[in-house]
Design a protein around this motif. Structure first.
Motif, PDB file in Angstrom:
ATOM      1  N   THR A   1      11.421 142.764  43.338  1.00 37.10           N
ATOM      2  CA  THR A   1      10.227 143.284  44.027  1.00 37.10           C
ATOM      3  C   THR A   1       9.283 144.045  43.101  1.00 37.10           C
ATOM      4  O   THR A   1       8.216 144.475  43.535  1.00 37.10           O
ATOM      5  CB  THR A   1      10.640 144.201  45.187  1.00 37.10           C
ATOM      6  N   GLY A   2       9.665 144.220  41.838  1.00 37.98           N
ATOM      7  CA  GLY A   2       8.750 144.905  40.925  1.00 37.98           C
ATOM      8  C   GLY A   2       9.365 145.138  39.563  1.00 37.98           C
ATOM      9  O   GLY A   2      10.587 145.098  39.393  1.00 37.98           O
ATOM     10  N   GLU A   3       8.487 145.357  38.568  1.00 40.99           N
ATOM     11  CA  GLU A   3       8.957 145.697  37.227  1.00 40.99           C
ATOM     12  C   GLU A   3       7.874 146.477  36.498  1.00 40.99           C
ATOM     13  O   GLU A   3       6.678 146.368  36.805  1.00 40.99           O
ATOM     14  CB  GLU A   3       9.343 144.445  36.445  1.00 40.99           C
ATOM     15  N   LYS A   4       8.307 147.284  35.540  1.00 41.05           N
ATOM     16  CA  LYS A   4       7.370 148.124  34.788  1.00 41.05           C
ATOM     17  C   LYS A   4       7.988 148.462  33.443  1.00 41.05           C
ATOM     18  O   LYS A   4       9.203 148.578  33.320  1.00 41.05           O
ATOM     19  CB  LYS A   4       7.077 149.409  35.570  1.00 41.05           C
ATOM     20  N   SER A   5       7.152 148.617  32.428  1.00 45.06           N
ATOM     21  CA  SER A   5       7.616 148.975  31.093  1.00 45.06           C
ATOM     22  C   SER A   5       7.039 150.334  30.709  1.00 45.06           C
ATOM     23  O   SER A   5       5.856 150.622  30.982  1.00 45.06           O
ATOM     24  CB  SER A   5       7.183 147.913  30.072  1.00 45.06           C
ATOM     25  N   PHE A   6       7.883 151.175  30.083  1.00 44.83           N
ATOM     26  CA  PHE A   6       7.471 152.526  29.686  1.00 44.83           C
ATOM     27  C   PHE A   6       7.812 152.761  28.219  1.00 44.83           C
ATOM     28  O   PHE A   6       8.830 152.247  27.715  1.00 44.83           O
ATOM     29  CB  PHE A   6       8.201 153.577  30.539  1.00 44.83           C
ATOM     30  N   HIS A   7       7.010 153.566  27.552  1.00 47.66           N
ATOM     31  CA  HIS A   7       7.341 153.988  26.194  1.00 47.66           C
ATOM     32  C   HIS A   7       8.519 154.960  26.262  1.00 47.66           C
ATOM     33  O   HIS A   7       8.612 155.789  27.168  1.00 47.66           O
ATOM     34  CB  HIS A   7       6.146 154.684  25.535  1.00 47.66           C
ATOM     35  N   GLY A   8       9.436 154.838  25.300  1.00 51.55           N
ATOM     36  CA  GLY A   8      10.567 155.750  25.253  1.00 51.55           C
ATOM     37  C   GLY A   8      11.805 155.159  25.894  1.00 51.55           C
ATOM     38  O   GLY A   8      11.805 154.050  26.428  1.00 51.55           O
ATOM     39  N   THR A   9      12.886 155.935  25.831  1.00 56.67           N
ATOM     40  CA  THR A   9      14.168 155.504  26.395  1.00 56.67           C
ATOM     41  C   THR A   9      14.649 156.510  27.433  1.00 56.67           C
ATOM     42  O   THR A   9      14.275 157.682  27.395  1.00 56.67           O
ATOM     43  CB  THR A   9      15.242 155.364  25.292  1.00 56.67           C
ATOM     44  N   ILE A  10      15.505 156.030  28.341  1.00 56.17           N
ATOM     45  CA  ILE A  10      16.065 156.882  29.386  1.00 56.17           C
ATOM     46  C   ILE A  10      17.212 157.692  28.830  1.00 56.17           C
ATOM     47  O   ILE A  10      18.120 157.156  28.183  1.00 56.17           O
ATOM     48  CB  ILE A  10      16.542 156.034  30.584  1.00 56.17           C
ATOM     49  N   LYS A  11      17.218 158.985  29.068  1.00 62.30           N
ATOM     50  CA  LYS A  11      18.306 159.866  28.622  1.00 62.30           C
ATOM     51  C   LYS A  11      18.959 160.536  29.815  1.00 62.30           C
ATOM     52  O   LYS A  11      18.333 160.755  30.825  1.00 62.30           O
ATOM     53  CB  LYS A  11      17.771 160.936  27.659  1.00 62.30           C
TER      54      LYS A  11
END
Length: 300
Positions: free
Chosen positions: A290-300
């Motif tokens: 139902t959706g997708e998105k790209s972000f700078h950085g990584t999940i911590k």
């Protein structure tokens, strides 16, 4: 132990005197004899009880002697002194032949059904190359879900089996459906062999999702099985993606994957880490991106 405690109490309450009379000495002697006799009787009784318990336990083990090369699921009735093994499921007999290894990953119980998920590794004898991908081409994984009817706890019966390509990642049982996630890389990617299989059949094109952020030949394979119909897969989906982390809510599953990106500017190229998040809705066996998105950085 109770006798010793009573003796200590009696000893503490007896009046201390500097001189003990002969009468008191005789009474103490008789009391000590009685205590020793009672202690010996209690010890003999406890020994007899322990001996009987050990015999019953050993007999039970002898009746169900384990084979060290066989995997069992034991159904145990936990009821105090009446705790005992009601039945054992020999899981090894359901594993396909000619495999290299297998690992049981998860177990669920829904009403009178038991679901067991197993990750199986096969050897691929058809591989002729000895190139850089030989190690990966020569082996492949398939994840199996075995379903047992345990309405009769003393006699469980296998009533369903499904499988999907890929290494087991995670699973979820909710709303009467079991959802299973696996990771499959197609090192032998061709026009004929470009999507994973579920229950021996290629996933249909309309159920393959290609992310705009990912350029790989790896898939996350998702399938759903209705608990009341464990012989067939209700829905399946293949998401072109790298190995990822999963976050689950009541209705959605969020797939997070890291990647190394490059951004071109007029002056130079900028390299950075990015996180792609894909949202999958699951409900009543249906699976949909139902959706997708790209972000700078990584999940911590």
């Amino acid at each position: 132990t109770e006798t010793e405690s009573e003796t200590e109490i009696e000893t503490e309450t007896e009046p201390e005197t500097e001189m003990e009379t002969e009468t008191e000495t005789e009474l103490e002697t008789e009391t000590e004899k009685e205590i020793e006799t009672e202690s010996e009787t209690e010890t003999e009784t406890e020994t007899e009880i322990e001996s009987e318990t050990e015999t019953e336990t050993e007999t039970e083990i002898d009746d169900y002697e384990d084979d060290p090369e066989t995997d069992y699921v034991k159904i145990i009735k936990a009821d105090g002194n009446d705790t005992r093994v009601l039945s054992r499921i020999n899981l090894s007999q359901y594993i396909p032949d000619n495999i290299e290894s297998y690992n049981y990953k998860e177990m669920y119980v829904d009403d009178d059904k038991l679901f067991i998920i197993c990750d199986v590794m096969f050897g691929n004898d058809n591989v002729k190359t000895t190139g850089q991908y030989y190690e990966y081409l020569a082996r492949y994984n398939r994840t199996y879900t075995f379903t047992f009817d345990i309405s009769d706890k003393s006699n469980p019966e296998k009533i369903g089996e499904v499988n999907q390509e890929g290494t087991y990642i995670t699973s979820r049982l909710t709303g009467g459906y079991l959802y299973t996630f696996t990771y499959k890389t197609l090192y032998d990617f061709t026009e004929e062999r470009c999507v994973p299989k579920v229950n021996g059949n290629y996933i249909l094109p309309q159920n393959v999702y290609i992310s705009e952020y990912v350029d790989r030949t790896s898939y996350i394979v998702v399938s759903s099985v209705k608990c009341s119909k464990p012989k067939k897969i209700s829905k399946s989906l293949a998401l072109l993606a790298d190995y990822a982390d999963f976050y689950v809510s009541g209705k959605n599953i969020y797939i997070l994957e890291d990647s190394y990106e490059e951004e071109k500017t007029e002056d130079k190229n900028i390299n950075y880490m990015a996180t792609h998040i894909t949202k999958i809705n699951y409900s009543k066996g249906n699976i949909k991106v139902t959706g997708e998105k790209s972000f700078h950085g990584t999940i911590k």
